[in-house]
Write a protein that holds these residues in place. Structure first.
Motif, PDB file in Angstrom:
ATOM      1  N   THR A 119       9.432 -40.659 126.075  1.00  0.00           N
ATOM      2  CA  THR A 119      10.264 -40.061 125.025  1.00  0.00           C
ATOM      3  C   THR A 119       9.985 -40.652 123.650  1.00  0.00           C
ATOM      4  N   MET A 120       9.186 -41.724 123.583  1.00  0.00           N
ATOM      5  CA  MET A 120       8.836 -42.318 122.292  1.00  0.00           C
ATOM      6  C   MET A 120       7.539 -41.753 121.716  1.00  0.00           C
ATOM      7  N   LEU A 121       6.858 -40.911 122.465  1.00  0.00           N
ATOM      8  CA  LEU A 121       5.595 -40.365 121.979  1.00  0.00           C
ATOM      9  C   LEU A 121       5.808 -39.451 120.785  1.00  0.00           C
ATOM     10  N   SER A 122       4.803 -39.397 119.935  1.00  0.00           N
ATOM     11  CA  SER A 122       4.853 -38.443 118.834  1.00  0.00           C
ATOM     12  C   SER A 122       4.804 -37.025 119.397  1.00  0.00           C
ATOM     13  N   VAL A 123       5.317 -36.082 118.640  1.00  0.00           N
ATOM     14  CA  VAL A 123       5.314 -34.683 119.074  1.00  0.00           C
ATOM     15  C   VAL A 123       3.879 -34.208 119.295  1.00  0.00           C
ATOM     16  N   GLU A 124       2.976 -34.613 118.423  1.00  0.00           N
ATOM     17  CA  GLU A 124       1.582 -34.183 118.535  1.00  0.00           C
ATOM     18  C   GLU A 124       0.976 -34.660 119.860  1.00  0.00           C
ATOM     19  N   HIS A 125       1.195 -35.930 120.186  1.00  0.00           N
ATOM     20  CA  HIS A 125       0.648 -36.479 121.428  1.00  0.00           C
ATOM     21  C   HIS A 125       1.286 -35.803 122.638  1.00  0.00           C
ATOM     22  N   ALA A 126       2.611 -35.646 122.602  1.00  0.00           N
ATOM     23  CA  ALA A 126       3.297 -34.995 123.721  1.00  0.00           C
ATOM     24  C   ALA A 126       2.801 -33.566 123.914  1.00  0.00           C
ATOM     25  N   ALA A 127       2.556 -32.865 122.818  1.00  0.00           N
ATOM     26  CA  ALA A 127       2.058 -31.492 122.922  1.00  0.00           C
ATOM     27  C   ALA A 127       0.688 -31.457 123.594  1.00  0.00           C
ATOM     28  N   HIS A 128      -0.175 -32.407 123.266  1.00  0.00           N
ATOM     29  CA  HIS A 128      -1.476 -32.505 123.933  1.00  0.00           C
ATOM     30  C   HIS A 128      -1.296 -32.669 125.438  1.00  0.00           C
ATOM     31  N   LEU A 129      -0.354 -33.537 125.811  1.00  0.00           N
ATOM     32  CA  LEU A 129      -0.128 -33.780 127.234  1.00  0.00           C
ATOM     33  C   LEU A 129       0.393 -32.534 127.942  1.00  0.00           C
ATOM     34  N   GLY A 221      -2.347 -45.669 127.115  1.00  0.00           N
ATOM     35  CA  GLY A 221      -1.714 -45.996 125.852  1.00  0.00           C
ATOM     36  C   GLY A 221      -0.822 -44.892 125.347  1.00  0.00           C
ATOM     37  N   THR A 222      -0.099 -45.190 124.264  1.00  0.00           N
ATOM     38  CA  THR A 222       0.828 -44.222 123.697  1.00  0.00           C
ATOM     39  C   THR A 222       0.224 -43.498 122.500  1.00  0.00           C
ATOM     40  N   THR A 223      -1.017 -43.835 122.180  1.00  0.00           N
ATOM     41  CA  THR A 223      -1.678 -43.154 121.071  1.00  0.00           C
ATOM     42  C   THR A 223      -3.055 -42.733 121.546  1.00  0.00           C
ATOM     43  N   GLY A 224      -3.748 -41.921 120.750  1.00  0.00           N
ATOM     44  CA  GLY A 224      -5.080 -41.504 121.132  1.00  0.00           C
ATOM     45  C   GLY A 224      -5.049 -40.224 121.948  1.00  0.00           C
ATOM     46  N   ALA A 225      -6.224 -39.824 122.432  1.00  0.00           N
ATOM     47  CA  ALA A 225      -6.343 -38.581 123.189  1.00  0.00           C
ATOM     48  C   ALA A 225      -5.618 -38.710 124.519  1.00  0.00           C
ATOM     49  N   PRO A 226      -5.028 -37.620 125.020  1.00  0.00           N
ATOM     50  CA  PRO A 226      -4.277 -37.703 126.266  1.00  0.00           C
ATOM     51  C   PRO A 226      -5.178 -37.999 127.452  1.00  0.00           C
ATOM     52  N   LYS A 227      -4.694 -38.805 128.367  1.00  0.00           N
ATOM     53  CA  LYS A 227      -5.388 -39.084 129.618  1.00  0.00           C
ATOM     54  C   LYS A 227      -4.347 -39.044 130.722  1.00  0.00           C
ATOM     55  N   LEU A 228      -4.453 -38.058 131.586  1.00  0.00           N
ATOM     56  CA  LEU A 228      -3.455 -37.840 132.630  1.00  0.00           C
ATOM     57  C   LEU A 228      -4.066 -38.110 133.993  1.00  0.00           C
ATOM     58  N   ALA A 229      -3.459 -39.041 134.721  1.00  0.00           N
ATOM     59  CA  ALA A 229      -3.884 -39.346 136.083  1.00  0.00           C
ATOM     60  C   ALA A 229      -3.166 -38.405 137.044  1.00  0.00           C
ATOM     61  N   ARG A 230      -3.942 -37.781 137.940  1.00  0.00           N
ATOM     62  CA  ARG A 230      -3.360 -36.880 138.927  1.00  0.00           C
ATOM     63  C   ARG A 230      -2.850 -37.687 140.125  1.00  0.00           C
ATOM     64  N   HIS A 231      -1.680 -37.339 140.621  1.00  0.00           N
ATOM     65  CA  HIS A 231      -1.120 -37.928 141.837  1.00  0.00           C
ATOM     66  C   HIS A 231      -0.988 -36.853 142.901  1.00  0.00           C
TER      67      HIS A 231
END
Length: 633
Positions: A119-129, A221-231
């Motif tokens: 919930t602390m992520l920037s809107v831009e980063h969250a939108a990428h995710l 991290g909380t900044t930079g390009a999104p990286k999502l690990a699949r579970h």
């Protein structure tokens, strides 16, 4: 079924001699919840502390039984499908760790996939995710004092046109002064939507196996390009079962879990593991362990709820050292569980000495649903040990070659290498396969941690081959700091590293080399980058301008030299109490195979070697950096 006893490598091998499906029969979290609800229907699964003051009776804790939790999970899954969620799509979650977050997380995994968002992520980063996760449904906390989550959710609706539905969680259950939701905001009331759905069963058909994808968790991290690990569902159950087994959890346990559910520790290491074992989870107020009133009354809540297991990152362990018990009865508490960042040996020993409670260290990664290894509750804690691997998971140390870790070789017991693992808890990879290289290799998850596995099978971590900075379990990508610094017209080269810190484990600091003829100081550079870095924890504590950046033979920045400088500086600052006594100190930092090391020279007239060493240990108790004292001259 009862969990097996695990205290030693022999116990581990005995468990592994049986078929996995026999030892761990659950295919996914829904199987776990159904089994626990059938076995302990009336037992409290969740106890949500709505007010941090235990004497405030206006809002007593909300208690959710195992049967009620399963009912809510069924309803949430049904509501998501009714809102248009398809099986290959995700539900994004912007929620604090409140009961509705548990219903939404597990319900999303049953209906499609879950994607919990910081919930602390920037809107831009969250939108990428959200784009990366193919999220078509969003569940967010509604308007609430001290929380700007709903404003972020509204901004996300504009940036993510693929959203089919937005659910709003009303905060007035725990924040009576929260504004009433606006009827015209186009959102669906989460609790009302669940009330309209059946809770006894799913209203749709879905075949879920161990390999079915359950969720994506962001990492790196909380900044930079999104990286999502699949579970997968199997990944999550294996990690949760492993944690419950190694920590000897059971239906008599009560655990304080203040971790958010976007963190794998909150969801699996302490969350699903507890729900699998019949343990009661005590959830702090919505602000989590940042709730000042709750933390001030920590020991009273421990006594009041009959807590048996405490959980928190090493910084929380350090905080608990400062909180007076004030006569609170801690007789039911049996262990302090910690992980997320390196555990200083001196801190663990001091906590055990003060409170008479064993500390159990946990090593985990987002890419393996939060658990690599744990010091078994029934075992012995050895300094620096991260314990035994989760059963059915192979953990090794890979020797380093000129091109990185060698997958075709193994370090001898006790020999330092890069920790790697493979097993049913390991993720199948990132949502973007191009980012798997270097992490998911040949069936192995290469952690990037430097360490070794000893003859007892225990895992030790002594440093990191990766550059990631871990600040109080908060992963920070140094590249995001460096990219912002390089926008400054005076900066030619930039490098960010972690500097040891007594409270946070480490904090980000940066070094820059200026372009010829340019002038700028650290304070001016920090003022430049602060508004451009979206997350406060990633803002460098300090920025140093140096004449020449240390480089490798092929021209890459040689970060070990910078880590050594940062470590020496941190240790030097920590020794200031000795200098006030008239002693002289000098600190030299060096990067060794096992990580950063500080060599300390102390000159103290009239002081014995024992007195000097005791003073050094007192000053450096909370640091993870290794150090030694050298003789003057």
């Amino acid at each position: 079924m009862d969990l097996p006893r695990l205290a030693s490598l022999e116990d581990l091998r005995r468990i592994e001699s049986r078929p996995l499906d026999e030892v761990v029969p659950w295919r996914g979290p829904l199987d776990v919840l159904r089994a626990s609800a059938a076995r302990w229907p009336s037992r409290d699964a969740l106890v949500f502390v709505r007010r941090g003051d235990p004497d405030d009776a206006t809002l007593p804790p909300r208690r959710v039984s195992y049967a009620a939790l399963l009912d809510q999970v069924h309803r949430a899954a049904n509501a998501f499908r009714a809102a248009g969620l398809a099986e290959g799509e995700s539900v994004a979650l912007l929620l604090p760790p409140i009961p509705q977050a548990h219903a939404a997380l597990w319900g999303a995994e049953v209906a499609g996939r879950a994607c919990p968002i910081n919930t602390m992520l920037s809107v831009e980063h969250a939108a990428h995710l959200l784009h990366e996760a193919r999220a078509t449904v969003l569940v967010a906390l509604g308007p609430a004092p001290g929380h700007d989550t709903w404003a972020r959710a509204q901004a996300l609706r504009e940036r993510v046109p693929g959203l089919k539905a937005v659910f709003r969680v009303d905060a007035r259950d725990w924040a009576p002064d929260a504004p009433a939701p606006h009827a015209g905001d186009g959102a669906i009331d989460f609790d009302a939507a669940l009330a309209a759905q059946p809770g006894h069963a799913l209203a749709f058909e879905r075949a879920i196996g161990r390999d079915t994808e359950a969720a994506t968790f962001h990492t790196g991290g909380t900044t930079g390009a999104p990286k999502l690990a699949r579970h997968t569902h199997g990944n999550q159950v294996q990690a949760a079962w492993g944690a419950a087994t190694l920590l000897a959890m059971g239906p008599g346990d009560v655990m304080i879990n203040g971790f958010p559910l976007f963190h794998v520790a909150g969801s699996f290491t302490y969350g699903l593991s507890s729900l699998l074992a019949g343990t009661t989870l005590v959830l702090p107020p919505a602000a989590g362990l940042r709730d000042v009133t709750f933390m001030a009354n920590w020991w009273r809540w421990v006594e009041r709820e009959g807590v048996t297991l405490l959980a928190g990152v090493p910084t929380i362990v350090a905080t608990l050292m400062t909180l007076e018990r004030r006569g609170a009865d801690l007789s039911r508490v049996r262990a302090m569980l910690t992980g997320g960042s390196p555990l200083p040996t001196e801190l663990a020993q001091a906590f055990e000495a003060k409170h008479g409670l064993p500390v159990r260290n946990i090593l985990g990664m987002t890419e393996c649903a939060g658990v690599v290894s744990i010091v078994p509750f029934h075992g012995e804690r050895r300094p620096g040990s991260c314990g035994l691997p989760v059963p059915f998971t192979e953990v090794v140390a890979l020797p380093l070659g000129p091109d990185g870790p060698r997958l075709d070789a193994r370090c001898a017991p006790g020999e330092t290498g890069v920790i790697a693992l493979r097993g049913p808890n390991v993720s199948p990879g990132y949502t973007d396969p191009s980012r798997d290289a270097g992490t998911f290799e040949g069936g192995w998850l290469v952690s990037g941690d430097l360490g070794h596995v000893d003859a007892r099978g225990e895992v030790f971590v002594t440093g990191r081959a990766k550059d990631v900075i871990i600040r109080s379990a908060h992963n920070i990508d140094p590249a995001a700091i460096e990219e912002v610094l390089l926008r400054h017209p005076a900066v030619q080269l930039a490098a960010a590293v972690g500097q040891p810190d007594a409270y946070a484990g480490e904090v980000p600091v940066a070094f820059v080399q200026l372009r010829p003829g340019e002038r700028a100081d650290g304070e001016a550079l920090r003022a430049f980058v602060e508004p451009l870095i979206s997350e406060r924890p990633a803002v460098p504590r300090r920025i140093d301008v140096i004449d020449a950046m240390p480089l490798t033979a092929i021209g890459k920045v040689y970060k070990p030299a910078l880590r050594a400088i940062a470590a020496a500086r941190a240790v030097h600052e920590a020794l200031s109490p000795l200098r006030t006594r008239g002693w002289t100190t000098r600190v030299d930092g060096a990067e060794r195979t096992g990580g950063v090391h500080a060599e300390i020279v102390v000159e103290a007239a009239g002081a014995s070697a024992v007195e000097i060493d005791d003073a050094l240990r007192a000053c450096l108790r909370d640091f993870t950096v290794s150090w030694s004292r050298a003789l003057p001259g």
